[in-house]
Design an enzyme around this catalytic site. Structure first.
Site, mmCIF file in Angstrom:
data_model
loop_
_atom_site.group_PDB
_atom_site.id
_atom_site.type_symbol
_atom_site.label_atom_id
_atom_site.label_comp_id
_atom_site.label_asym_id
_atom_site.label_seq_id
_atom_site.Cartn_x
_atom_site.Cartn_y
_atom_site.Cartn_z
ATOM 1 N N GLY A 150 0.811 -1.212 0.000
ATOM 2 C CA GLY A 150 0.000 0.000 0.000
ATOM 3 C C GLY A 150 0.844 1.262 0.000
ATOM 4 O O GLY A 150 1.239 1.739 1.072
ATOM 5 N N LEU A 151 1.130 1.790 -1.187
ATOM 6 C CA LEU A 151 1.865 3.049 -1.306
ATOM 7 C C LEU A 151 1.068 4.088 -2.081
ATOM 8 O O LEU A 151 0.814 5.186 -1.591
ATOM 9 C CB LEU A 151 3.207 2.819 -2.000
ATOM 10 C CG LEU A 151 4.055 4.073 -2.244
ATOM 11 C CD1 LEU A 151 4.487 4.703 -0.918
ATOM 12 C CD2 LEU A 151 5.273 3.757 -3.112
ATOM 13 N N LEU A 259 10.005 -0.802 -4.890
ATOM 14 C CA LEU A 259 9.591 -0.551 -6.270
ATOM 15 C C LEU A 259 10.702 -0.906 -7.251
ATOM 16 O O LEU A 259 10.437 -1.412 -8.345
ATOM 17 C CB LEU A 259 9.181 0.908 -6.443
ATOM 18 C CG LEU A 259 7.878 1.326 -5.741
ATOM 19 C CD1 LEU A 259 7.674 2.827 -5.864
ATOM 20 C CD2 LEU A 259 6.688 0.568 -6.300
ATOM 21 N N ALA A 262 10.571 -4.548 -7.837
ATOM 22 C CA ALA A 262 9.444 -4.937 -8.680
ATOM 23 C C ALA A 262 9.671 -4.555 -10.134
ATOM 24 O O ALA A 262 9.322 -5.302 -11.055
ATOM 25 C CB ALA A 262 8.163 -4.292 -8.155
ATOM 26 N N GLU A 383 4.334 1.096 -11.575
ATOM 27 C CA GLU A 383 5.754 1.069 -11.187
ATOM 28 C C GLU A 383 6.555 2.133 -11.948
ATOM 29 O O GLU A 383 7.721 1.934 -12.277
ATOM 30 C CB GLU A 383 6.382 -0.316 -11.426
ATOM 31 C CG GLU A 383 5.564 -1.488 -10.934
ATOM 32 C CD GLU A 383 5.457 -1.553 -9.429
ATOM 33 O OE1 GLU A 383 6.087 -0.739 -8.746
ATOM 34 O OE2 GLU A 383 4.710 -2.414 -8.938
ATOM 35 N N GLY A 384 5.916 3.262 -12.219
ATOM 36 C CA GLY A 384 6.581 4.362 -12.906
ATOM 37 C C GLY A 384 6.158 4.464 -14.349
ATOM 38 O O GLY A 384 6.337 3.535 -15.127
#
Length: 404
Positions: A150-151, A259, A262, A383-384
């Protein structure tokens, strides 16, 4: 990893082939060692036998079968790049190859494994107490406990430093309030790793499902990553004991390091999605006859297949190279951004070209292409985003940050 069967795919050592394999044009498999090939072949066989016969139905229904978690745990894929606590302790390249093969099945499958291992297990392994590790990691490695991360928040995606979720001390306890959004595995998770702002900085908290004040709502109406659970996490005066906080990190370094782990899996996974689309297009155009000959025999089609094959092999080569850097302790975040940026971009191009080559059949779930194409639209932003990774690389190249 579980003991693999006999090798059954390309890329084994020995004399050079008489002609290149159209499914491994640049013989990328030759770069792998025996352990890496064994992992690749084991996961590829699992995907072929356990996933591909059903994944179209899962996608159509918008469901992820929870029981698959234990199957993935049984062959050692959950937290496989971590050591101890029931984890396989493999190198970076074997982990990446597993992600590649999983995403050749479906991005939702690779997302589940990435979130479980790199976003939920990794922070506990890296920053948790001995008790937290012993309590959670063995069960997570076995697929008995599903985790989520949870971010991201509704108003805080690419800028996690602006998160609004807070955790305040109340005697010996912590009290959390806030909302997290776009959380993979959220609705099926037994444990959430939630990042919140505290007086001393951002901290990570372990929130078991069923804790009073903690709830989830699944995102409805998704047209991408449908064989994956995506949820909102809601925390309303969630009271946690003092030992629920991850003691080993304070600040954004904690979630950002997760992150980066990932994203490494994603850059391999995108290569798998691209390969699946290319192989579907190759098989289809060789079998489809128009004007008295296979469609693959026409020049325009051969050009498209050639461009796709080059993109697929380019993505695989970049992934293996970055994996070698990671195993050597030389990989830096900007290089991960380069891999995520370009491999997802190449995969999207391959998927769209493959969709066209399949004609009307390309929009049905009888073939994997439209499913991969839709999934990759999510992979391109989570993830960006492409823009964020471009700015990361721009700063690495120029030394000047351009985020603000």
């Amino acid at each position: 990893m579980a003991k693999p069967g006999t090798q059954e795919t390309t890329g084994t050592p020995g004399r050079p082939p008489a002609a290149p394999d159209p499914r491994d044009l640049l013989d990328v498999g030759w770069l792998l060692d025996d352990e890496e090939r064994a992992v690749r072949d084991t996961v590829r066989r699992f995907v072929r036998e356990r996933v591909l016969p059903e994944v179209g139905t899962w996608f159509d229904r918008g469901a992820f079968p929870r029981e698959l978690a234990k199957d993935l745990g049984a062959i050692g894929l959950l937290g496989m790049h971590l050591s101890g606590y029931g984890c396989a302790g493999t190198g970076a390249v074997p982990y990446g190859l597993a992600c590649l093969e999983l995403e050749a099945g479906d991005s939702g499958l690779r997302s589940f494994v990435s979130v479980q291992g790199s976003l939920a297990m990794f922070p506990i392994h890296a920053y948790g107490s001995a008790e937290q590790k012993e309590t959670w990691l063995p069960r997570m490695a076995a697929g008995e406990v599903i985790g989520c991360f949870g971010l991201t928040e509704p108003d805080s995606g690419s800028d996690p430093g602006s998160m609004r979720t807070t955790a305040r001390r109340d005697g010996p306890d912590w009290v959390l309030n806030g909302t997290k959004m776009w959380i993979t595995n959220g609705g099926i998770a037994d444990l959430a790793v939630v990042w919140a702002r505290t007086e001393e900085g951002v901290r990570g908290f372990l929130v078991p499902a069923g804790t009073p004040g903690f709830g989830t709502r699944d995102v409805a109406g998704k047209l991408s990553l449908r064989a994956s659970v995506t949820s909102e996490l809601v925390l309303q005066d969630v009271r946690l004991p003092a030992d629920a906080v991850l003691p080993g990190v304070v600040g954004l370094k904690g979630p950002l390091s997760c992150l980066n782990e990932a994203r490494f899996g994603i850059l391999f996974g995108a290569a798998g999605a691209a390969r699946a689309c290319y192989e579907a297009a190759l098989d289809y155009t060789l079998a489809r006859v128009q004007f008295g000959r296979p469609v693959a025999g026409f020049q325009l089609v051969q050009r498209k297949l050639t461009e796709m094959a080059v993109s697929v092999n380019r993505a695989a080569l970049l992934a293996v190279h970055l994996g070698r850097l990671k195993d050597a302790g030389r990989l830096v975040p900007a290089q991960v951004s380069a891999g995520k940026l370009d491999n997802v971009r190449q995969a999207l191009r391959v998927a769209r070209e493959a969709r066209g080559l399949l004609g009307a059949n390309g929009i049905t779930l009888e073939y994997p292409v439209i499913r991969h194409m839709a999934n990759l639209e999510s992979v391109a932003t989570y993830e960006g985003t492409e823009e964020i990774h471009t700015l990361v690389l721009g700063q690495a190249i120029t030394g000047i940050p351009a985020f603000r």
